[in-house]
Design an enzyme around this catalytic site. Structure first.
Site, PDB file in Angstrom:
ATOM      1  N   LYS A  30     -31.768  54.884 -27.076  1.00 26.69           N
ATOM      2  CA  LYS A  30     -30.752  54.226 -27.902  1.00 26.69           C
ATOM      3  C   LYS A  30     -30.284  52.944 -27.228  1.00 26.69           C
ATOM      4  CE  LYS A  30     -26.837  56.999 -26.228  1.00 26.69           C
ATOM      5  NZ  LYS A  30     -25.888  58.082 -26.534  1.00 26.69           N
ATOM      6  N   HIS A  31     -29.793  51.978 -28.042  1.00 30.50           N
ATOM      7  CA  HIS A  31     -29.589  51.946 -29.482  1.00 30.50           C
ATOM      8  C   HIS A  31     -30.531  50.870 -30.020  1.00 30.50           C
ATOM      9  CE1 HIS A  31     -25.813  53.222 -27.539  1.00 30.50           C
ATOM     10  NE2 HIS A  31     -25.629  54.000 -28.600  1.00 30.50           N
TER      11      HIS A  31
ATOM     12  N   ARG B 205     -20.008  64.923 -22.153  1.00 25.08           N
ATOM     13  CA  ARG B 205     -19.264  65.797 -23.067  1.00 25.08           C
ATOM     14  C   ARG B 205     -18.928  67.166 -22.481  1.00 25.08           C
ATOM     15  NH1 ARG B 205     -18.113  61.433 -25.960  1.00 25.08           N
ATOM     16  NH2 ARG B 205     -19.743  60.753 -27.386  1.00 25.08           N
TER      17      ARG B 205
ATOM     18  N   ASP C  39     -27.350  56.106 -35.539  1.00 19.27           N
ATOM     19  CA  ASP C  39     -26.066  56.298 -34.887  1.00 19.27           C
ATOM     20  C   ASP C  39     -25.142  56.871 -35.963  1.00 19.27           C
ATOM     21  OD1 ASP C  39     -24.098  56.275 -32.952  1.00 19.27           O
ATOM     22  OD2 ASP C  39     -24.408  54.183 -32.393  1.00 19.27           O
TER      23      ASP C  39
ATOM     24  N   HIS D 261     -18.402  50.895 -33.441  1.00 24.57           N
ATOM     25  CA  HIS D 261     -17.484  51.942 -33.898  1.00 24.57           C
ATOM     26  C   HIS D 261     -16.364  51.343 -34.744  1.00 24.57           C
ATOM     27  CE1 HIS D 261     -19.396  53.974 -30.459  1.00 24.57           C
ATOM     28  NE2 HIS D 261     -19.085  55.096 -31.069  1.00 24.57           N
TER      29      HIS D 261
ATOM     30  N   ASP E 141     -24.130  63.884 -26.523  1.00 24.77           N
ATOM     31  CA  ASP E 141     -24.185  62.652 -25.724  1.00 24.77           C
ATOM     32  C   ASP E 141     -23.856  63.010 -24.282  1.00 24.77           C
ATOM     33  OD1 ASP E 141     -24.503  60.214 -27.547  1.00 24.77           O
ATOM     34  OD2 ASP E 141     -22.865  61.270 -28.540  1.00 24.77           O
TER      35      ASP E 141
ATOM     36  N   ARG F 244     -22.954  51.776 -19.285  1.00 27.94           N
ATOM     37  CA  ARG F 244     -23.898  52.722 -19.893  1.00 27.94           C
ATOM     38  C   ARG F 244     -25.324  52.182 -19.813  1.00 27.94           C
ATOM     39  NH1 ARG F 244     -21.703  53.577 -25.772  1.00 27.94           N
ATOM     40  NH2 ARG F 244     -23.325  55.194 -25.838  1.00 27.94           N
TER      41      ARG F 244
END
Length: 629
Positions: A229-230, A139, A326, A242, A131, A199
């Protein structure tokens, strides 16, 4: 005997692959078509067992693993147990996290070791995923962060977005990371969204589509695989998948006019892959499942919905690329669905890759992954899961690999990625891009720029690790001879300070810059917000001016209307070292906050971007109203 015959057959495939012209592995052409010799993926599929097919539909992560003392450690070197499972199973790929990529050179070695372990049986190469969106979701421990999607949406310059995505792609590919879970094409139409926010490029589907396609094409041009995404859209939720199972109560017509529009544009432009959303759409998918958590009937989320993934995505939108879920370990799935039911439903819905379906952070977890593969393979053999559906999925994965040269045998290359990842040229480009994304939304009586000579300015950061970011901006201005003569600037953090202690930091200042960071709607009325109110009131009583630098979610613009000027910087991340004096391989840092302060103090550069989202007025209870500010 069967084993020898199978190996001989596979070697024939490999020889065929080696004789194919390089054009067989060309990536997307101008029309967005993937070019490769389709006979090769089909031949490989024909020689695979059920276990091998199932493994080729799984993408695990190996973020942590216990050391010899049983202590959990970040995986920066390949543990023997993990190497063994990569040798045993031919996975679709592996997804990396910040725990794997803190150091560029170590990450390159880790990726190389993963590919070599996987290649032990002469298999297709691994998709190495990450990601690296830009902004708050990155990351890499080193390299550029870029300003993030909503900042790019504010600039609304397709060429600028393409430059940012191109740098991201080049940095990833230099390390051996070939699959990026980006761009985010969610339309952030709900300001209370707890997980998408900045985002997203915008709350305007047209801006999201334009910027998303530009990002995708630039990323693809570097050789990296891009993931939309998503799907079909996570922008209008008030729940984070999440930690919960969101629900969007919209009709198909409503989705087409908003959420689906950017996906349609990107698919038409040649998308490689699509990531699903763990979100219920009860007006579209009416299938039910009995939640193992509550015992109640719940709607199947998009990840498990044949209506959404096969009928709409593949049938209605014509997408024939790879569909990846995901993370299956997220609470939206793991808390409500039996994991084998979830896998069966996902595969039957049209999913090609199951992302992170098993926790692999312990030896028991690795053994569990073995069990998971064997169980799903048995379900294929006995007809519980359609073998044709599995074959179609695996073929799509193999075709994607073929199009990107990942069917050819892996050749270990000693990549000197540190010359590219976070290079001086990339960071300078990042700086110039970021300056163009800073947004001035209020400037009463031309409060900005702060170019008056002999002015005393106090800059208050929200967190300790942001002080260096502000000092970096001031240092750049001094180096470039742009800071007004006699300007005195103090930079202090008000982290953990009371309102009285924070006010004391402004003593003697004619102008105060306050950094605010809204993480969620709840932050509009917490103690930090009350401290900012007290600061504005105190500075005004002393005859000074206040500029708010809004970082993170821009919706706190409505909270601090008493300020004289408001600048939106979009992304909050500090610095651990000054990149002006660090000798190479600087840790990743956020450019947005220092770029915003730089523009506030610059005599010849001005913020030029425009808010890409509507800012709602607040109610008396400090919640979002339906009225636009």
């Amino acid at each position: 005997m069967m084993k020898k015959a199978k190996i001989a057959l596979f070697l024939t495939f490999i020889l065929t692959i080696q004789l194919l012209p390089s054009a067989a592995y060309a990536a997307n052409d101008a029309s967005g078509t993937l070019n490769y010799d389709d006979a090769v993926p089909e031949a490989i599929l024909a020689g695979m067992t059920a276990e091998e097919k199932v493994a080729q539909m799984i993408m695990p992560a190996f973020r942590w693993y216990p050391d010899e003392n049983g202590e959990k450690q970040n995986v920066t070197e390949l543990p023997a147990d993990v190497a063994a499972i990569l040798e045993k199973h031919g996975f679709a790929g592996v997804t990396l996290f910040a725990q794997n990529t803190g150091d560029t050179a170590k990450a390159v070695r880790l990726i190389d070791d993963m590919q070599k372990a996987n290649a032990a049986e002469g298999r297709t190469q691994l998709l190495i995923a990450i990601d690296q969106e830009g902004g708050r979701v990155t990351r890499l421990g080193h390299g550029t962060q870029m300003p993030g999607n909503m900042a790019l949406g504010a600039a609304n310059d397709a060429a600028l977005t393409a430059t940012a995505a191109s740098i991201i792609g080049r940095e990833l590919m230099s390390m051996g990371v070939n699959f990026n879970f980006a761009p985010v094409l969610d339309v952030n139409s709900n300001p209370a969204n707890p997980v998408i926010g900045t985002r997203s490029f915008s709350d305007d589907p047209a801006i999201v589509a334009n910027q998303g396609v530009s990002y995708m094409r630039a990323l693809q041009a570097t050789g990296a695989i891009s993931t939309l995404k998503h799907f079909p859209g996570h922008g209008d939720t008030a729940t984070d998948s999440h930690t919960g199972l969101p629900l969007v109560d919209k009709s198909y017509a409503e989705l087409k006019s908003c959420e689906l529009a950017p996906f349609r544009a990107a698919i038409d432009a040649g998308a490689d892959a699509v990531m699903t959303a763990h979100i219920q759409y009860p007006q579209i998918e009416t299938g039910k499942y009995t939640s193992k958590l509550t015992g109640e009937q719940i709607n199947l989320p998009a990840t498990l919905s044949k209506t959404i993934l096969t009928d709409i995505l593949r049938g209605g939108m014509g997408f024939d690329g790879v569909v990846i879920t995901d993370a299956m370990e997220m609470d939206a799935i793991a808390m409500h669905f039996d994991r084998y039911d979830a896998a069966k439903l996902a595969i039957e819905a049209g999913v090609d890759i199951l992302l992170m379906p098993v926790d692999t952070s312990t030896p028991e977890g690795l053994a569990d992954l073995d069990v998971y593969i064997q169980k799903l393979a048995q379900m294929v053999k006995n007809g519980e899961i359609s073998e044709k559906q599995v074959d179609d999925a695996v073929l799509r994965v193999l075709r994607l690999k073929a199009a990107h040269g990942l069917i050819a045998p892996y050749v270990s290359i000693d990549k000197d990625a540190s010359r590219i990842v976070g290079s001086a040229a990339h960071h300078e480009a990042e700086w110039e891009i970021t300056k163009k994304t800073i947004t001035l939304v209020k400037n009463d009586d031309n409060t900005l720029p702060l170019t008056k000579e002999n002015q005393k300015i106090a800059v208050l950061t929200a967190y300790d690790n942001e002080v260096l970011s502000m000092e970096y901006a001031i240092g750049r201005l001094r180096d470039e001879g742009k800071l007004a003569k006699g300007t005195e600037i103090t930079v202090r953090s008000i982290q953990k300070k009371t309102a009285e202690e924070a006010i004391a930091c402004t003593a003697g200042a004619e102008h105060v810059v306050i950094i605010t960071e809204l993480g969620s709607a709840a932050g509009l009325k917490n103690d930090t917000a009350k401290t900012v109110d007290a600061l504005i009131e105190s500075v005004h009583k002393a005859g000074g001016d206040v500029t708010i630098m809004s970082c993170s979610l821009p919706y706190d613009v409505s909270r601090y209307q008493a300020a004289d000027a408001i600048v939106v910087a979009w992304s909050a991340r500090g610095m651990s070292e000054d990149p002006r004096i660090t000798d190479g391989n600087v840790a990743q840092y956020g450019p947005s906050m220092p770029a915003a302060l730089y523009l506030m103090l610059s005599p010849d550069e001005t913020p030029m971007s425009v808010l890409p989202v509507n800012i709602p007025k607040l109610t008396d209870e400090l919640t979002y109203s339906d009225e636009i500010l």
